[in-house]
Enzyme design. Structure first.
Site, PDB file in Angstrom:
ATOM      1  N   ASP A  10      -1.278   0.585   0.618  1.00  0.00           N
ATOM      2  CA  ASP A  10      -2.234   1.595   1.051  1.00  0.00           C
ATOM      3  C   ASP A  10      -3.599   0.925   1.002  1.00  0.00           C
ATOM      4  OD1 ASP A  10      -3.448   4.077   1.719  1.00  0.00           O
ATOM      5  OD2 ASP A  10      -3.859   4.444  -0.400  1.00  0.00           O
ATOM      6  N   GLU A  70      -0.008   1.140   5.565  1.00  0.00           N
ATOM      7  CA  GLU A  70      -0.574   2.311   6.225  1.00  0.00           C
ATOM      8  C   GLU A  70      -1.663   1.863   7.188  1.00  0.00           C
ATOM      9  OE1 GLU A  70      -3.226   5.991   4.757  1.00  0.00           O
ATOM     10  OE2 GLU A  70      -1.230   5.908   3.849  1.00  0.00           O
ATOM     11  N   ASP A 145      -3.393   6.358  -4.772  1.00  0.00           N
ATOM     12  CA  ASP A 145      -3.328   5.213  -3.851  1.00  0.00           C
ATOM     13  C   ASP A 145      -1.994   4.469  -4.038  1.00  0.00           C
ATOM     14  OD1 ASP A 145      -6.410   5.081  -2.983  1.00  0.00           O
ATOM     15  OD2 ASP A 145      -6.280   5.430  -5.144  1.00  0.00           O
TER      16      ASP A 145
END
Length: 189
Positions: A10, A70, A145
């Protein structure tokens, strides 16, 4: 039984999440989840170097077969997007250096894969991952996160082929009918 290790990332410029899952057949388990904390670093180039070193270290420790990252969402602040894109690029470069295939997923796709709702909150994603990966409460990552990174890895696992389920359902109504013991009802007055 086929085994595969998937690293999820992430991207972030203050806190970057990472998560590693191990896939054995059609079952996934969490290996590690954590964050690269960059909040005390002010030099943007030193941050990028630190991201590269830490992602490379995670890769060398867990030897992932693939990486799921991501994709940055499109915001109005161009400077923020540029910084986030650089952080994502450095994480990708670490995987490229180790010949790891990279798969990119939009945040909406990850949320849909995990919760069935593209506008789910980070807390909802974390809660669903806790159930899907059967993570004990005391082993849950403290930073969202990190769970977002696990979400990217789990989304990739879902894309590889649907995980096995003991029971199949034809929709939510069918699920509810077959799982009456899981329904929370208000206490009787």
């Amino acid at each position: 039984m086929t085994e595969k290790i998937i690293l999820g990332i992430d991207p972030g410029t203050s806190v970057m999440g990472y998560g590693v899952i191990k896939v054995a057949g059609q079952k996934a388990t969490m290996q590690v989840a954590g964050v690269i904390d960059l909040r005390k670093m002010s030099d943007p180039y030193l941050k990028l170097g630190h991201i590269f070193e830490r992602v490379t270290s995670v890769i060398d420790s867990y030897l992932p077969d693939e990486m799921a990252i991501e994709a940055p969402f499109y915001g109005k602040n161009v400077q923020s997007m540029l910084k986030l894109g650089r952080a994502q690029g450095v994480a990708i470069a670490a995987a490229i250096q180790r010949d790891i295939p990279i798969h990119e997923y939009a945040p909406l796709k990850i949320k849909m894969a995990i919760t069935g709702n593209g506008s789910a909150s980070k807390e909802q994603v974390a809660g669903m991952l806790r159930r899907l990966l059967q993570i004990p409460e005391d082993h849950m990552p403290h930073f969202l996160d990190a769970t977002d990174a696990l979400g990217a890895a789990y989304c990739h696992f879902m894309q590889m082929g649907r995980p096995e389920s003991q029971v199949s359902f034809k929709g939510w109504k069918d699920y509810v009918n077959k799982n009456q013991e899981r329904i929370c009802r208000p206490p009787s007055k």
